[in-house]
Design an enzyme around this catalytic site. Structure first.
Site, mmCIF file in Angstrom:
data_model
loop_
_atom_site.group_PDB
_atom_site.id
_atom_site.type_symbol
_atom_site.label_atom_id
_atom_site.label_comp_id
_atom_site.label_asym_id
_atom_site.label_seq_id
_atom_site.Cartn_x
_atom_site.Cartn_y
_atom_site.Cartn_z
ATOM 1 N N SER A 4 63.826 48.783 50.235
ATOM 2 C CA SER A 4 63.368 47.692 51.088
ATOM 3 C C SER A 4 64.544 47.079 51.839
ATOM 4 O O SER A 4 65.383 46.385 51.245
ATOM 5 C CB SER A 4 62.708 46.620 50.214
ATOM 6 O OG SER A 4 62.440 45.468 50.991
ATOM 7 N N HIS A 28 61.976 51.346 53.757
ATOM 8 C CA HIS A 28 60.857 50.408 53.812
ATOM 9 C C HIS A 28 61.209 49.225 54.704
ATOM 10 O O HIS A 28 62.164 48.490 54.439
ATOM 11 C CB HIS A 28 60.522 49.920 52.390
ATOM 12 C CG HIS A 28 59.251 49.137 52.305
ATOM 13 N ND1 HIS A 28 58.002 49.721 52.269
ATOM 14 C CD2 HIS A 28 59.035 47.801 52.266
ATOM 15 C CE1 HIS A 28 57.074 48.784 52.199
ATOM 16 N NE2 HIS A 28 57.669 47.619 52.197
ATOM 17 N N ASP A 79 59.896 45.803 56.214
ATOM 18 C CA ASP A 79 58.888 44.734 56.129
ATOM 19 C C ASP A 79 58.860 43.945 57.424
ATOM 20 O O ASP A 79 59.793 43.207 57.721
ATOM 21 C CB ASP A 79 59.221 43.798 54.960
ATOM 22 C CG ASP A 79 58.957 44.467 53.621
ATOM 23 O OD1 ASP A 79 59.846 44.459 52.771
ATOM 24 O OD2 ASP A 79 57.852 45.013 53.463
ATOM 25 N N HIS A 110 55.934 48.517 56.999
ATOM 26 C CA HIS A 110 54.921 47.699 56.309
ATOM 27 C C HIS A 110 54.594 46.513 57.214
ATOM 28 O O HIS A 110 55.376 45.568 57.305
ATOM 29 C CB HIS A 110 55.510 47.247 54.965
ATOM 30 C CG HIS A 110 54.589 46.374 54.159
ATOM 31 N ND1 HIS A 110 55.016 45.730 53.023
ATOM 32 C CD2 HIS A 110 53.291 46.039 54.303
ATOM 33 C CE1 HIS A 110 54.013 45.046 52.485
ATOM 34 N NE2 HIS A 110 52.958 45.211 53.256
ATOM 35 N N GLY A 127 55.700 38.727 51.108
ATOM 36 C CA GLY A 127 56.433 37.736 51.896
ATOM 37 C C GLY A 127 57.854 37.526 51.438
ATOM 38 O O GLY A 127 58.735 37.252 52.257
ATOM 39 N N GLY A 159 62.308 39.251 45.157
ATOM 40 C CA GLY A 159 62.680 38.499 43.961
ATOM 41 C C GLY A 159 61.529 37.877 43.193
ATOM 42 O O GLY A 159 61.739 37.014 42.339
ATOM 43 N N ASP A 208 54.784 48.029 45.794
ATOM 44 C CA ASP A 208 55.718 47.190 46.534
ATOM 45 C C ASP A 208 55.768 45.802 45.901
ATOM 46 O O ASP A 208 54.823 45.034 45.998
ATOM 47 C CB ASP A 208 55.224 47.098 47.981
ATOM 48 C CG ASP A 208 56.166 46.314 48.868
ATOM 49 O OD1 ASP A 208 55.879 46.220 50.071
ATOM 50 O OD2 ASP A 208 57.175 45.793 48.358
ATOM 51 N N GLY A 209 56.904 45.568 45.204
ATOM 52 C CA GLY A 209 57.072 44.225 44.619
ATOM 53 C C GLY A 209 57.473 44.301 43.162
ATOM 54 O O GLY A 209 56.695 44.789 42.345
ATOM 55 N N GLY A 259 63.721 47.078 45.750
ATOM 56 C CA GLY A 259 64.363 45.896 46.337
ATOM 57 C C GLY A 259 65.325 45.258 45.364
ATOM 58 O O GLY A 259 66.111 45.943 44.712
ATOM 59 N N SER A 260 65.211 43.944 45.240
ATOM 60 C CA SER A 260 66.170 43.200 44.406
ATOM 61 C C SER A 260 65.970 43.481 42.912
ATOM 62 O O SER A 260 66.860 43.249 42.100
ATOM 63 C CB SER A 260 66.027 41.704 44.667
ATOM 64 O OG SER A 260 64.741 41.276 44.239
#
Ligand code: DX5
Ligand code: ZN
Length: 223
Positions: A8, A33, A35, A66, A142, A145, A176-177, A198-199
């Site tokens: 991401s 990815h 966003d 996305h 949105g 983290g 995703d997430g 991601g993070s």
């Protein structure tokens, strides 16, 4: 189904981005990815069409775009989608889902339907023939983290079952997430195969990106 990684870029530090992209290429990362957020569909603003144009000059890795934007059908022509890339639109963001997915396909990209955690899978009932993938949001979209919405694990499994029942076992399932290595093991068991990193996994102080990518792949390969 084989494991595909989609880092991401909203979580990547802007300084040294070209070096980060080189590391992704060395690690054969399958997608980037992106966003795209409009501040209306989600309470955040992120990445626009110029960013995507510039990114293409820095890397040849296919994009996984996305679209977290209201009425995406009005904005598809603003983007230059490339053959073989994923473009996901939220089922909650348009009254004309089937037409929007068809237009993404007509532009040569791979249409993907994205669902927020609370959105029922029945939203896909009449578009299984129009998609190449489903994006299951495992957090509310949105922000990076955030913490996994636990019931989305069951939703991944249910989505896989419905795809098979619709004779579309070939459809890919992206998550995703909060895709940490620990969560990814459960997501893989439920049927996911594309992971937005991601993070929670990739951009952490204690690990280099190289090591994080290798550890993630090893974790899933050992399943
Ligand atoms: C959420 C974003 C993601 C993701 C970031 O809207 O689409 O890019 O959550 O990764 P994490 O959750 O690991 O920070
Ligand atoms: Zn995303």
């Amino acid at each position: 189904m084989n494991v595909k990684l989609s880092p991401s870029l909203m979580c990547a530090n802007i300084e040294g981005l070209s070096n980060t992209l080189k590391i992704f290429e060395q690690n054969n990362v399958e997608y980037l990815h992106i966003d795209v957020m409009d501040g209306v569909f989600v309470p955040n603003l992120q990445f626009g069409t110029d960013y995507i144009k510039q990114l293409r000059r820095l890397s040849h890795i296919p994009l996984d775009i996305h679209l977290m934007i209201e009425r995406p059908e009005d904005k598809l022509d603003w983007f230059d989608f490339h053959e073989g890339e994923y473009v996901s639109v939220h089922v909650e963001s348009t009254r004309h889902l089937q037409r929007t997915l068809q237009r993404i396909k007509d532009k040569g990209a791979k249409p993907m339907a994205a669902l927020n955690p609370a959105t029922p899978l029945s939203a896909l009932d009449w578009v299984w023939g129009d998609i190449d993938g489903v994006l299951i949001m495992t957090v509310n979209p949105g922000y990076s983290g955030q913490t996994l919405v636990p019931q989305t694990l069951q939703k991944i499994a249910e989505c896989k079952a419905r795809a098979i029942a619709a004779d579309r076992a070939d459809i890919e399932t992206e998550v995703d997430g909060n895709v940490s290595p620990e969560n990814a093991v459960k997501m893989a068991a439920a049927g996911a195969n594309i992971y937005v990193l991601g993070s929670s996994c990739l951009f952490r102080k204690e690990l280099t990106i190289d090591d994080a990518l290798r550890t993630f792949r090893q974790t899933l390969r050992s399943l």
